[in-house]
Enzyme design. Structure first.
Site, mmCIF file in Angstrom:
data_model
loop_
_atom_site.group_PDB
_atom_site.id
_atom_site.type_symbol
_atom_site.label_atom_id
_atom_site.label_comp_id
_atom_site.label_asym_id
_atom_site.label_seq_id
_atom_site.Cartn_x
_atom_site.Cartn_y
_atom_site.Cartn_z
ATOM 1 N N GLY A 226 -39.153 -15.154 51.354
ATOM 2 C CA GLY A 226 -39.174 -15.969 52.559
ATOM 3 C C GLY A 226 -39.665 -17.390 52.417
ATOM 4 N N GLU A 260 -40.960 -11.443 46.407
ATOM 5 C CA GLU A 260 -39.498 -11.355 46.310
ATOM 6 C C GLU A 260 -38.821 -12.662 46.702
ATOM 7 O OE1 GLU A 260 -38.665 -8.413 49.275
ATOM 8 O OE2 GLU A 260 -39.637 -6.809 48.197
ATOM 9 N N PRO A 261 -39.101 -13.734 46.002
ATOM 10 C CA PRO A 261 -38.482 -15.002 46.403
ATOM 11 C C PRO A 261 -37.003 -15.062 46.019
ATOM 12 C CG PRO A 261 -39.724 -15.305 44.386
ATOM 13 C CD PRO A 261 -39.928 -13.872 44.795
ATOM 14 N N GLY A 262 -36.199 -15.528 46.935
ATOM 15 C CA GLY A 262 -34.780 -15.722 46.641
ATOM 16 C C GLY A 262 -34.475 -17.203 46.728
ATOM 17 N N ARG A 263 -34.468 -17.684 47.973
ATOM 18 C CA ARG A 263 -34.135 -19.087 48.235
ATOM 19 C C ARG A 263 -34.984 -20.056 47.406
ATOM 20 N NH1 ARG A 263 -32.065 -20.494 53.287
ATOM 21 N NH2 ARG A 263 -32.946 -18.576 54.095
ATOM 22 N N ARG A 299 -23.234 -21.290 55.636
ATOM 23 C CA ARG A 299 -24.528 -21.535 56.302
ATOM 24 C C ARG A 299 -24.439 -22.546 57.449
ATOM 25 N NH1 ARG A 299 -28.799 -23.078 54.508
ATOM 26 N NH2 ARG A 299 -30.084 -21.449 55.398
ATOM 27 N N CYS A 328 -8.686 -22.521 59.711
ATOM 28 C CA CYS A 328 -8.222 -22.635 61.095
ATOM 29 C C CYS A 328 -9.275 -22.149 62.085
ATOM 30 C CB CYS A 328 -6.941 -21.840 61.263
ATOM 31 S SG CYS A 328 -7.153 -20.143 60.739
ATOM 32 N N TYR A 357 -27.622 -18.325 49.007
ATOM 33 C CA TYR A 357 -26.791 -17.874 50.120
ATOM 34 C C TYR A 357 -25.564 -18.775 50.289
ATOM 35 C CZ TYR A 357 -31.163 -15.433 50.818
ATOM 36 O OH TYR A 357 -32.290 -14.687 50.616
HETATM 37 N N1 LLP Z 1 -36.841 -9.603 50.485
HETATM 38 C C1 LLP Z 1 -36.196 -9.076 51.523
HETATM 39 C C2 LLP Z 1 -36.504 -7.700 51.927
HETATM 40 C C3 LLP Z 1 -35.241 -9.827 52.218
HETATM 41 O O1 LLP Z 1 -34.614 -9.302 53.255
HETATM 42 C C4 LLP Z 1 -34.957 -11.152 51.805
HETATM 43 C C5 LLP Z 1 -33.956 -11.951 52.476
HETATM 44 C C6 LLP Z 1 -35.653 -11.659 50.686
HETATM 45 C C7 LLP Z 1 -36.600 -10.861 50.062
HETATM 46 C C8 LLP Z 1 -35.432 -13.038 50.158
HETATM 47 O O2 LLP Z 1 -35.746 -13.988 51.100
HETATM 48 P P1 LLP Z 1 -35.812 -15.538 50.684
HETATM 49 O O3 LLP Z 1 -36.932 -15.713 49.710
HETATM 50 O O4 LLP Z 1 -34.498 -15.903 50.078
HETATM 51 O O5 LLP Z 1 -36.034 -16.247 51.969
HETATM 52 N N2 LLP Z 1 -28.389 -15.715 54.564
HETATM 53 C C9 LLP Z 1 -29.570 -16.326 55.111
HETATM 54 C C10 LLP Z 1 -30.828 -15.726 54.528
HETATM 55 C C11 LLP Z 1 -30.943 -14.232 54.724
HETATM 56 C C12 LLP Z 1 -32.167 -13.657 54.090
HETATM 57 C C13 LLP Z 1 -32.145 -12.171 54.112
HETATM 58 N N3 LLP Z 1 -33.256 -11.549 53.463
HETATM 59 C C14 LLP Z 1 -29.500 -17.822 54.894
HETATM 60 O O6 LLP Z 1 -28.493 -18.309 54.358
HETATM 61 O O7 LLP Z 1 -30.399 -18.559 55.282
#
Ligand code: LLP
Length: 406
Positions: A226, A260-263, A299, A328, A357
């Protein structure tokens, strides 16, 4: 390092995703160092960017993987992530997915409902194994982000209330086939304030303490992902402050911290490069029509998300324009009111912060092949996913017998 977008666009054509692997490494190291000195594991949230080369890169640095489908688990394994560094979350795991995850002996299954726990127990019993589980608590906290990416309120579908979590732990403790060793929360994405995460942490810590009192020993404390990034002018959370807050909240608990960092890992490492096809004006409203579209980067359309768009030329007076794709739909735009110089056919635009994403949410809408993906590492470029051809798109349809239509 300056990226030569023009040369890369020429070499790989457009639309094109580019990822700066050196930037990804820096982000991982930043996170790792912030948590340094504690028992911790950074589990990269594969959903943000699941290209095998990206996962392999992070895995090579020591990262594990947070997965949300068995497909992602298999990606992580294929990219070389150790099975004991893989966790599997998600509100709707099928029996087949549970079975495969248990067979592959990954670290943890994060459970999101009592019903799911019972299914995991049944599947584990069939396999004659003990499932290592974690319960995702929903702390009912407003993370102050876009409602579509907020996940920690009771109105969201994720996790279970504290009381239910406690009941699940007690049940699991008694079961021969369940081993409750983790606690998990994730309150939302693109978080820019520390306070809501701190509140969630405190709620989870209190639950861990009350479980310890009844001899349920939680070993893994998972704070989810997050962490927000800068797309525009956001004030983001400092990584060290984030880690320090977690240390403080979990002091004396003797747990292994999972995050659990993604973004955070990949967003700012990514660029989406697109070519100008045409310019046009409708009653004074300027549109720049490009070859990239909402199927490539959804997005802006889905969340009204802002991505900085830069023209690779600077001559002429800038005027605002909507940057739109060929799809379209009126919702097909990459940016609104973007200040841009006069543009011509084949000029390039770079959409920034597109590493998370972006490609993972791409589709074939309008039978558009998905873009190629390219890694830039130590000054060299490497193709990490080929551009999708028409043949790629229709392969599974042509594989079906169509004689019934003749
Ligand atoms: N862990 C869990 C359980 C999650 O559901 C998520 C993201 C993450 C970790 C990673 O979160 P992050 O660090 O990336 O914020 N498609 C959307 C974002 C959806 C996120 C869903 N869950 C966007 O483009 O902003």
């Amino acid at each position: 390092m300056a990226i030569d977008f023009k040369a890369l666009a020429q070499k790989y054509d457009t639309p094109l995703y580019l990822y700066d692997f050196d930037h990804i490494r820096d982000r991982y190291m930043q996170m790792k160092e912030a948590f340094g000195g504690s028992k911790s594991l950074v589990l990269y949230a594969v959903k943000a960017n699941s290209n095998l080369a990206v996962i392999r890169h992070l895995s090579g640095l020591g990262a594990g993987a947070d997965c949300v489908s068995i497909g992602e688990v298999n990606r992580a394994l294929a990219a070389g992530v150790d099975r004991y560094k893989i966790i599997f979350s998600g509100v709707g795991k099928s029996d087949e997915e549970i079975k495969e995850a248990l067979t592959k002996e990954i670290l943890l299954l994060n459970l999101e409902s009592e019903a799911e726990m019972k299914r995991v127990e049944i599947v584990a019993k069939e396999l004659g194994v003990e499932a290592r589980i974690s319960v995702r608590v929903n702390p009912n906290i407003d993370p102050k982000t876009h409602p579509y990416i907020s996940t920690g309120l009771h109105e969201n579908k994720f996790g279970v209330e504290i009381d239910m979590a406690k009941r699940m732990y007690i049940y699991a403790k008694r079961s021969k086939y369940l081993n409750p060793i983790g606690i998990h929360f994730h309150i939302g994405s693109q978080l820019t304030e520390l306070e809501p995460i701190k509140e969630a942490c405190t709620i989870a810590v209190n639950l861990v303490r009350s479980l310890r009192a009844i001899e349920i020993d939680i070993k893994f404390f998972d704070v989810g992902g997050g962490l927000g990034v800068v797309y525009d002018k956001e004030q983001t959370i400092e990584v060290q402050a984030y880690a320090d807050m977690i240390f403080e909240a979990t002091k004396g608990l003797d747990v292994t911290l999972l995050c659990e960092p993604g973004r955070f890992m990949v967003a700012n490492a990514g660029y989406f490069v697109t070519k100008v096809l045409y310019e046009k004006e409708n009653s004074g409203k300027r549109f720049v029509i490009v070859d990239g579209a909402m199927n490539d980067l959804i997005r802006p359309s889905l969340y009204k998300a802002y991505h900085r768009i830069e023209a690779l030329k600077d001559d002429g007076e800038k005027r605002v324009a909507d940057v739109v794709g060929p799809i379209c739909e009126s919702g097909d735009f990459l940016g609104k009111n973007v200040p841009l110089p006069p543009l011509e056919h084949n000029d390039l635009l770079v959409v920034h912060s597109a590493g998370a994403y972006g490609f993972t949410m791409a589709s074939n809408y309008n039978t558009r092949g998905r873009s190629a993906e390219v890694a830039i590492s130590d000054g060299d470029d490497h193709c990490i996913r080929q551009r999708e051809s028409f043949e790629d798109q229709v392969r599974l349809e042509l594989a079906c017998d169509s004689s019934w239509q003749k």
